[in-house]
Design a protein around this motif. Sequence first.
Motif, mmCIF file in Angstrom:
data_model
loop_
_atom_site.group_PDB
_atom_site.id
_atom_site.type_symbol
_atom_site.label_atom_id
_atom_site.label_comp_id
_atom_site.label_asym_id
_atom_site.label_seq_id
_atom_site.Cartn_x
_atom_site.Cartn_y
_atom_site.Cartn_z
ATOM 1 N N LEU A 95 6.942 6.057 -7.151
ATOM 2 C CA LEU A 95 5.671 5.096 -6.775
ATOM 3 C C LEU A 95 4.662 5.827 -6.366
ATOM 4 N N ALA A 99 1.850 2.106 -2.906
ATOM 5 C CA ALA A 99 2.846 1.161 -3.017
ATOM 6 C C ALA A 99 4.023 1.160 -1.992
ATOM 7 N N GLY A 112 4.239 -2.652 -3.554
ATOM 8 C CA GLY A 112 3.362 -2.533 -4.579
ATOM 9 C C GLY A 112 3.850 -2.504 -6.196
ATOM 10 N N SER A 115 -2.487 -2.465 -8.640
ATOM 11 C CA SER A 115 -3.569 -2.396 -7.629
ATOM 12 C C SER A 115 -4.980 -2.937 -8.655
ATOM 13 N N ILE A 240 -3.268 -5.009 -3.304
ATOM 14 C CA ILE A 240 -2.071 -4.322 -3.870
ATOM 15 C C ILE A 240 -1.302 -5.577 -4.239
ATOM 16 N N SER A 242 2.026 -7.390 -5.370
ATOM 17 C CA SER A 242 3.194 -6.798 -4.893
ATOM 18 C C SER A 242 4.527 -7.920 -5.560
ATOM 19 N N SER A 281 1.947 0.832 -10.394
ATOM 20 C CA SER A 281 2.283 1.753 -9.218
ATOM 21 C C SER A 281 3.152 2.729 -9.504
#
Length: 329
Positions: A95, A99, A112, A115, A240, A242, A281
């Motif tokens: 990643l 992240a 993450g 983005s 970010i 998630s 990510s």
Amino acid sequence: MFALSAGMAEAAGKLSLYCAAQEEWCQVMARGFEDATGIDVDMTRKSSGETFAQVKAEASNPKGDVWWGGTGDPHLQAAEEGLTEPYESPMRAELQPWAIAQAESAGNRTIGIYSGALGFGYNSDLLKANGLDAPACWEDLTKPEYKGQVQMANPNSSGTAYTTLATMVQLFGEDGGFDYMKRLHANINQYTKSGSAPIKAAGQGETTIGIVFMHDAVAQTVAGFPIVTVAPCEGTGYEIGSMSIIAGARNMDEAKQFYDWALTADAQNLALQVNAFQVPSNKNAQTSDKAPDLASIKLIDYDFKTYGSSDERKRLLAKWDSDVSTLPQ
């Protein structure tokens, strides 16, 4: 890597997935995981704010297993309130640093997955028909000539709109940020529930300008609508997106299996099938050449820890409710 033999598939379990990305992406993730593992997925799609509210309401009797997608701030708040489960995936080595930073700031209760930068888009046909100049900056959206021409989501239900509120506070200071939101309010024709709804409305010709994450504006352009995407001149915030495992998940083994799978390059590449133009990510995943180039956008140093905290989020939303939403338009 995650394929199961027929015998194993028969014994596979089930997963309750709460998804806060666009509907098409949620569907392809749910079906992709079913195809990879044989695990039956029950997927519910809601906005980030709505999903957070549901996870919180169900805390004493969790019905969801994984919350995938949506802005990171409510995921961080859920982590702070102990509504999500710590988990360190073996996929972490693949990643991007941002992240991992998201995970570390939340005690590994979230991570993450993509983005994207905040901005806005406008319908070039409507702009021309109304004799309006093309907006290039946040400040432009408060000009009198744009009255009734701008749409954004409600920050109470939408992670996109909360990111907008938090961005203005960080760009202009709290007093300046709220002053901006008040002046913007005078030009808003509707506060939607979902963060991507304003740009879809702009694509359909129902509003001229939509404040959204830039990748959502690009998606409308790619779909054939006359939408122009703008990175605001003053600078802008970013998200970010998630993923979190819900604390007390009934299907914990399946939840971890989905979490690991969703961090693979193959799973993240599914975004390209549904015109999701976020930046993935996983370092080995593909980013569309149509995705906004984050390196060329003037991004603020967004303080995820502060603005993803429970107290700060509640305080800012309460202030927006009392000082902005109640003003005449």
